[in-house]
Design a protein around this motif. Structure first.
Motif, mmCIF file in Angstrom:
data_model
loop_
_atom_site.group_PDB
_atom_site.id
_atom_site.type_symbol
_atom_site.label_atom_id
_atom_site.label_comp_id
_atom_site.label_asym_id
_atom_site.label_seq_id
_atom_site.Cartn_x
_atom_site.Cartn_y
_atom_site.Cartn_z
ATOM 1 N N PHE A 261 -4.015 -4.439 68.819
ATOM 2 C CA PHE A 261 -4.012 -3.883 67.464
ATOM 3 C C PHE A 261 -3.326 -4.821 66.473
ATOM 4 C CE2 PHE A 261 -4.511 0.244 69.800
ATOM 5 C CZ PHE A 261 -5.779 0.518 69.305
ATOM 6 N N PRO A 266 -6.389 -1.652 63.675
ATOM 7 C CA PRO A 266 -6.844 -0.357 64.200
ATOM 8 C C PRO A 266 -8.354 -0.141 64.165
ATOM 9 C CG PRO A 266 -4.963 -0.088 62.737
ATOM 10 C CD PRO A 266 -5.415 -1.502 62.595
ATOM 11 N N ASN A 324 1.299 0.508 63.950
ATOM 12 C CA ASN A 324 0.210 0.458 64.933
ATOM 13 C C ASN A 324 0.738 0.112 66.318
ATOM 14 O OD1 ASN A 324 -1.703 1.006 62.956
ATOM 15 N ND2 ASN A 324 -2.028 -1.154 62.487
ATOM 16 N N PRO A 335 -4.360 4.276 66.398
ATOM 17 C CA PRO A 335 -3.148 4.339 65.563
ATOM 18 C C PRO A 335 -3.446 4.342 64.075
ATOM 19 C CG PRO A 335 -3.410 2.153 66.529
ATOM 20 C CD PRO A 335 -4.416 3.043 67.196
ATOM 21 N N GLY A 336 -4.605 3.829 63.687
ATOM 22 C CA GLY A 336 -4.940 3.799 62.267
ATOM 23 C C GLY A 336 -5.151 5.171 61.670
#
Length: 448
Positions: A261, A266, A324, A335-336
């Protein structure tokens, strides 16, 4: 210095008892020769000139130089200085009185001292600080305390952080490593990556002409990705970065997910991780750059970071992470999708708090201007979201997390203000937290 200035100075000195003359283009060849003869006979004590004596004049008796004009040319500076460096039986030393450096805020002591000594910026700074211990036999430079402070302050304030300045520095140093470049110039690695137009270390080498290899299809994307890694300050991630940049596949695990990441962002799902690694390895110049970046980042680690006692996630207390990376460490595959400063990860039974201490109205609404702050070195005041009450499911989870065997993790940064191409600052992982107490119905504090 203009001709008028030279004539004014000669007239002023003469009127005050020091026989002087101005040697300028207004004086013909015969007149100049007569003035030089008078100077050699010491009938004239001072000669004021404009450019005529930079080279080609032999006046070994000169024991004092007054610098009354600025110059950005190191060559001219040395030529002017050289008028007084000739040996003479009646001369024990050369005195240089510089009336320019202290008057011009843009005066570059670094260029002058580098031209004089032939040293790099770092070596010049060390020489000034240590009273020039490595000069050739018979040479001596002495700066009084105030002058030394002025020069050292100037050296620090005139670091060549512009694109043209970086190019000039690397051109002077030649084909050196990133670590050597930073060491010799006194720059930080962020200075190399602050401007996207440079393209990182490889881009700088290309601008100078050291690297002539063709850029691959992912070169520009990787240049941006390296910027997102400059906060890394723990050996686990840096070792992994160096191994991956050396075309080694580490197998898998959350550390590799975190790196994915960091490199790809992301939007690129973890299912493409191996394919992206192959694309990275197809860019050997950027891989070499990544290895050098990892070396520089490792050498500048100054904060001790330790793994939490639980050891369930590959985070180290007091190391820095992007949001992230932190989410990926806890197994979050997207995570985005995190848009707020809190996240509950049910599979890990972990609450993540992302706190920005200095908030501004530009980045936060009135309802999110929480007064989060450290009270002591072991107690942190954290305000929950305004919609979370102490009796809500989320509020109860915060209060009773120890009994319910869930964990709370605090990530802190000072500000979210972006540093140009460097992006927003990373968070410092403060570690697992333990609920202490709360006041009111919709705000609560935690301590570690």
């Amino acid at each position: 210095m203009s001709i008028g200035h030279a004539e004014f100075m000669a007239d002023w000195f003469t009127k005050h008892g020091v026989p002087s003359a101005a040697v300028t283009s207004r004086v013909d060849a015969a007149g100049r020769q007569a003035l030089l003869t008078a100077f050699r006979k010491r009938e004239l004590r001072v000669l004021f000139t404009v450019d005529l004596f930079n080279e080609g004049v032999d006046l070994p008796m000169v024991d004092t130089i007054l610098r009354l004009r600025p110059t950005e040319s190191a060559t001219i500076f040395l030529q002017q200085l050289g008028r007084g460096l000739r040996l003479d039986d009646d001369k024990s030393c050369l005195t240089v009185l510089d009336f320019i450096g202290g008057q011009n805020a843009n005066f570059r002591f670094d260029l002058r001292w580098q031209a004089l000594t032939g040293d790099s910026r770092r070596a010049v700074e060390a020489a000034v600080r240590d009273d020039f211990p490595s000069l050739p036999s018979g040479c001596h430079i002495e700066l009084d305390r105030v002058a030394k402070e002025v020069v050292l302050a100037n050296l620090k304030s005139t670091l060549p952080t512009s694109k043209n300045g970086l190019v000039a520095e690397l051109r002077q140093l030649g084909d050196v490593s990133l670590a050597e470049f930073l060491r010799e110039t006194g720059l930080k690695i962020e200075d190399v990556y602050r401007s996207a137009s440079i393209g990182g270390w490889r881009g700088l080498r290309r601008l100078v002409g050291i690297d002539s290899s063709a850029a691959g299809p992912d070169d520009r994307e990787l240049a941006r990705a390296i910027v997102w890694m400059l906060h890394i300050d723990d050996v686990d991630r840096l070792d992994l970065l160096a191994r991956v940049a050396g075309s080694e596949h580490p197998g898998g695990g959350p550390l590799l997910d975190m790196l994915h990441f960091s490199v790809c962002g992301p939007p690129v799902p973890l299912t493409e991780r191996d394919a992206r690694l192959k694309r990275l390895w197809a860019e050997p110049a950027r891989c070499a750059e990544l290895r050098q970046v990892a070396e520089v980042l490792r050498d500048r680690i100054h904060r001790v970071s330790v793994a939490p006692e639980s050891g369930r996630v590959p985070l180290r207390v007091h190391a820095r992470y992007s949001r992230n990376e932190a989410c990926a460490a806890f197994g979050m595959t997207k995570p985005g999708s995190l848009r707020e400063g809190v996240k509950w990860l049910a599979d890990e039974k972990a609450d993540l708090f992302f706190v920005t201490l200095v908030k501004s109205a530009k980045h936060y609404s009135p309802t999110t201007m929480y007064t989060d702050r450290a009270i002591t070195d072991s107690l942190f005041h954290w305000e929950s979201q305004s919609t979370t009450s102490s009796t809500s499911m989320t509020g109860q989870r915060y209060i009773h997390h120890v009994e319910r065997r869930s964990t709370v993790h605090l990530f802190v940064r000072e500000t979210k203000i972006a540093g140009g191409a460097l992006g927003v600052p990373a968070y410092l992982y403060a570690g697992p937290m333990t609920y202490r107490s709360h006041t009111g119905d919709r705000r609560r504090s935690s301590g570690n």
